[in-house]
Design an enzyme around this catalytic site. Structure first.
Site, mmCIF file in Angstrom:
data_model
loop_
_atom_site.group_PDB
_atom_site.id
_atom_site.type_symbol
_atom_site.label_atom_id
_atom_site.label_comp_id
_atom_site.label_asym_id
_atom_site.label_seq_id
_atom_site.Cartn_x
_atom_site.Cartn_y
_atom_site.Cartn_z
ATOM 1 N N GLY A 25 0.703 -0.918 0.317
ATOM 2 C CA GLY A 25 -0.130 0.035 0.114
ATOM 3 C C GLY A 25 0.823 1.512 0.624
ATOM 4 C CB SER A 26 0.114 4.710 0.409
ATOM 5 O OG SER A 26 -0.908 5.021 1.352
ATOM 6 C CD GLU A 28 2.700 -0.796 3.315
ATOM 7 O OE1 GLU A 28 2.832 -0.838 4.179
ATOM 8 O OE2 GLU A 28 2.203 -0.891 2.608
ATOM 9 C CD GLU A 47 -3.787 -7.350 1.061
ATOM 10 O OE1 GLU A 47 -4.038 -5.785 1.118
ATOM 11 O OE2 GLU A 47 -5.539 -8.154 0.472
ATOM 12 C CG HIS A 70 -1.211 -0.631 3.307
ATOM 13 N ND1 HIS A 70 -0.634 -0.211 3.517
ATOM 14 C CD2 HIS A 70 -2.692 -0.260 2.937
ATOM 15 C CE1 HIS A 70 -1.699 1.170 3.562
ATOM 16 N NE2 HIS A 70 -2.626 0.663 3.436
ATOM 17 C CG HIS A 282 -12.484 -30.421 12.340
ATOM 18 N ND1 HIS A 282 -11.874 -29.491 12.373
ATOM 19 C CD2 HIS A 282 -12.999 -30.502 10.457
ATOM 20 C CE1 HIS A 282 -13.314 -28.675 11.354
ATOM 21 N NE2 HIS A 282 -13.554 -29.497 10.382
ATOM 22 N N GLY A 400 -6.618 -25.279 7.689
ATOM 23 C CA GLY A 400 -7.614 -26.046 7.354
ATOM 24 C C GLY A 400 -8.233 -24.621 6.352
#
Length: 523
Positions: A25-26, A28, A47, A70, A282, A400
């Site tokens: 983002g800005s 970075e 992401e 970001h 699970h 998972g």
């Protein structure tokens, strides 16, 4: 003058970081200014795809993955994938930016960083620099922590106006010379206890987890199983495959329900585990963890895994090293050999095929060198129909969290370009991070994608039956044209006309230069 940017990249190279993955983002953009030619930047369009690529790259290459995101919103988008990275103990450094120091009061920057608070439960460590000259120190710390047992992700946040500031050159030179070795070794006395338990047991069993999917762990597991005639099981929901699936000692992957797991291990009096949580459950169950009178001893390099295990005598140490030591200490036994596992025949009738038939078709075509990214829940409990003959051959989303498998295939291909990459993905899982296909095309990753389409959220349907919850149309995901989605990202794709078509498609043949995809209709 040595700037923060100069020092940052020098330290990355000193620790063997070979690539940066990201969706910046800005905050970075300043970081990207100093990117040296020797470290490529692999862009992901979302992401969740970025973290899957970085995670799998680290696993395939054996180096530290480096991820550029970001701040709060970008980190938030990556959280689902971060659960997999944490659960798999993958060495990944996540670097996000902050607003410039001149815009943010120091006390607010230090205590109100939303991104750090957001990811803190899933990372080993999170930090931000008090001063610009502290950035190299914290990066060095982050890299060492990420690669220290138990390995895992760490998080570093850097203000965008730190990069061109000077560093303390004397301190920086020391950072380039320091290193750490943080692989715990199990004490011999408890390992002797484990070895004696194996020697004296009437019917012992060996359970392996992802922590021994290494070259020494894989070969030592085979040696121990053969010397002691041990039946070998894979721990529930494994993100890796640490034993050859066609070996005569191999039995099965254990189920992830307490009662079913206890039933699978009934008849054994001693269970020894290496590199596995004890155990991942699970499906709900009111049964006991193990049959009465059964002893469990195991080795893990994660003290938290040892502390939270509800049963057993757990030893903290490098599980591959411990496995090798136990294998060397065990004499050959006259104990009867374990029963040889048989793989049931699959129903091969079409035009929609069973998961077993699709796996068999893939297995006939793939090479033994293939690295497989698996995110097809229909195949979770039958994945051992695939022939695994060497370590680092199968990779699964460790917690998972769906959306990992598609970008993981891209990361595997970038991290280990000498081995072919095969991805087995469900049609629902594909929709979490389809933009990873763009990255595969952009960086010419020759991965082969097999997408199995059943137009259902089958995992939840099965749980609905288990929990006696009425099903409904809300679990239907029909109407997605997988082939057109792939073609829209520039991937050559078609729908399989037969199981032989699948086999031929995944056969290595002449090495492909670009990603490609085949869709298979599943019952």
């Amino acid at each position: 003058m040595v700037t923060v940017s100069d020092a940052f990249y020098a330290i990355l190279q000193r620790h063997g970081v070979g690539a940066v993955f990201g969706n910046p983002g800005s905050n970075e953009l300043s970081f990207l200014t100093g990117l040296p030619p020797g470290i490529p930047y692999y862009l992901a369009l979302q992401e969740g795809a970025a973290i899957g690529m970085a995670d799998a790259y680290a696993q395939a290459s054996g180096t530290i993955g480096f991820l550029n995101l970001h701040a709060a919103s970008g980190t938030g988008n990556a959280m689902g994938g971060l659960t997999n990275t944490a659960a798999c103990h993958t060495s990944v450094v996540i670097m996000a930016g902050q607003q410039a120091r001149r815009y943010v009061p120091v006390d607010a920057m230090l205590t109100n960083n939303e991104a750090i608070k957001l990811c803190d439960p899933l990372v080993k460590w999170a930090g931000e620099p008090l001063r610009p000259e502290d950035v190299p120190v914290l990066l060095s710390r982050a890299l060492m922590l990420a690669d220290s047992a138990p390995r895992g992700p760490v998080y570093l946040s850097v203000p965008l106006d730190d990069w061109d500031k000077p560093v303390d050159e004397a301190a920086f030179s020391q950072l380039l010379n320091r290193s750490s070795s943080a692989a715990p070794v199990a004490h011999q006395a408890p390992l002797d206890e484990l070895t004696d338990a194996l020697r004296t047991a009437a019917s012992p069993a060996l359970v392996l987890g992802p922590g021994v999917d290494t070259e020494p762990g894989f070969t030592s597991a085979i040696a121990l199983a053969e010397r002691a005639n041990l039946p070998v099981y894979i721990a529930p929901s494994p993100p890796r495959s640490p034993f050859p699936t066609r070996h005569p000692c191999y039995q099965r992957q254990l189920p992830s329900a307490v009662g079913a797991l206890a039933d699978a291990l009934s008849g054994h009096d001693v269970i020894v585990t290496f590199g596995a949580p004890v155990f991942r459950y699970h499906a709900p169950s009111d049964a006991d963890y193990l049959p009465p009178g059964v002893r469990l001893l195991g080795v893990t390099d994660d003290p938290d895994e040892a502390a939270r295990a509800p049963i057993g005598r757990l030893i903290v140490g490098d599980p591959s090293d411990a496995l090798a030591r136990v294998a060397q200490a065990i004499d050959r036994t006259d104990r009867p050999k374990p029963p040889v596992r048989t793989v049931p025949e699959a129903d091969t009738s079409g035009p929609k095929y069973t998961a077993e038939a699709i796996l068999d078709a893939v297995d006939r075509g793939k090479s033994d060198d293939a690295m497989i990214a698996l995110e097809w829940t229909s195949a979770d409990l039958i994945r051992d129909r695939l022939t695994i003959t060497r370590p680092h051959s199968l990779f699964y989303c460790a917690s998972g969290g769906l959306g990992w498998g598609l970008p993981a295939a891209v990361g595997l291909g970038l991290g280990c370009p000498d081995r072919p990459v095969l991805a087995l993905i469900g049609d629902g899982a594909m929709q979490y991070t389809p933009s990873a296909l763009w990255s595969a095309v952009r960086y010419r990753v020759p991965a082969t994608f097999v997408v199995c389409t059943n137009t259902k959220y089958r995992a939840l349907q099965e749980f609905s039956e288990l929990l006696h919850v009425p099903g409904g149309d809300y679990l239907d995901i029909s109407g997605i044209d997988v082939v057109k989605v792939a073609e829209g990202y520039g991937v050559a794709a078609h729908r399989a006309e037969s199981l032989d078509d699948v086999t031929e498609f995944v056969s290595p043949g002449e090495r492909e230069q670009m990603p490609r995809l085949i869709e298979v209709l599943q019952r």
